[in-house]
Design a protein around this motif. Sequence first.
Motif, short mmCIF file in Angstrom:
data_model
loop_
_atom_site.label_atom_id
_atom_site.label_comp_id
_atom_site.label_asym_id
_atom_site.label_seq_id
_atom_site.Cartn_x
_atom_site.Cartn_y
_atom_site.Cartn_z
N GLY A 117 9.78 13.27 8.02
CA GLY A 117 9.79 13.69 6.63
C GLY A 117 10.14 12.70 5.77
N ALA A 118 11.22 12.07 5.99
CA ALA A 118 11.62 10.90 4.94
C ALA A 118 10.81 10.01 4.95
CB ALA A 118 13.10 10.49 5.68
N ALA A 119 10.12 9.65 6.25
CA ALA A 119 9.10 8.34 6.18
C ALA A 119 7.95 8.76 5.15
CB ALA A 119 8.38 8.21 7.47
N GLY A 120 7.26 9.95 5.32
CA GLY A 120 6.25 10.72 4.68
C GLY A 120 6.75 10.56 3.06
N LEU A 121 8.21 10.83 2.78
CA LEU A 121 8.20 10.87 1.20
C LEU A 121 8.35 9.27 0.83
CD1 LEU A 121 9.55 12.34 -1.29
CD2 LEU A 121 11.66 11.96 -0.31
N ILE A 122 8.83 8.48 1.74
CA ILE A 122 8.96 6.79 1.31
C ILE A 122 7.56 6.50 1.16
CG2 ILE A 122 9.42 4.46 2.07
CD1 ILE A 122 11.94 6.07 3.50
N ALA A 123 6.55 6.85 2.13
CA ALA A 123 5.17 6.44 1.95
C ALA A 123 4.68 6.82 0.67
CB ALA A 123 4.33 6.70 3.11
N CYS A 124 4.79 8.47 0.39
CA CYS A 124 4.26 8.78 -0.90
C CYS A 124 4.89 7.92 -2.34
CB CYS A 124 4.61 10.21 -0.99
SG CYS A 124 4.02 11.14 -2.40
N LEU A 125 6.14 7.85 -2.12
CA LEU A 125 6.76 7.16 -3.20
C LEU A 125 6.15 5.65 -3.45
CD1 LEU A 125 10.20 8.42 -3.15
CD2 LEU A 125 8.53 9.10 -4.72
N TRP A 126 5.95 5.11 -2.26
CA TRP A 126 5.56 3.73 -2.11
C TRP A 126 4.14 3.46 -2.80
CZ3 TRP A 126 1.38 1.56 0.80
CH2 TRP A 126 1.22 0.17 0.59
N THR A 127 3.11 4.58 -2.78
CA THR A 127 1.96 4.53 -3.02
C THR A 127 1.87 4.87 -4.55
OG1 THR A 127 1.24 6.92 -2.51
CG2 THR A 127 0.80 5.52 -0.95
#
Length: 58
Positions: A15-25
């Motif tokens: 979940g944290a990896a998905g959140l980080i990926a979303c914020l990066w995009t």
Amino acid sequence: MNILIVLIPVSICLGAAGLIACLWTLRSGQYEDLEGDAARILLEDDEGFEGEEGESWA
């Protein structure tokens, strides 16, 4: 019940990896020109594609 000791940290990490990926995009500007991308697919190419018998597909 012992499997929960493994599954809960794994799900939190995913979940944290998905959140980080979303914020990066969001920060890299990948969603800046939504109208241009939506209209670009409707435009025809100038060159087109010619088939075997010379007929144009564009």
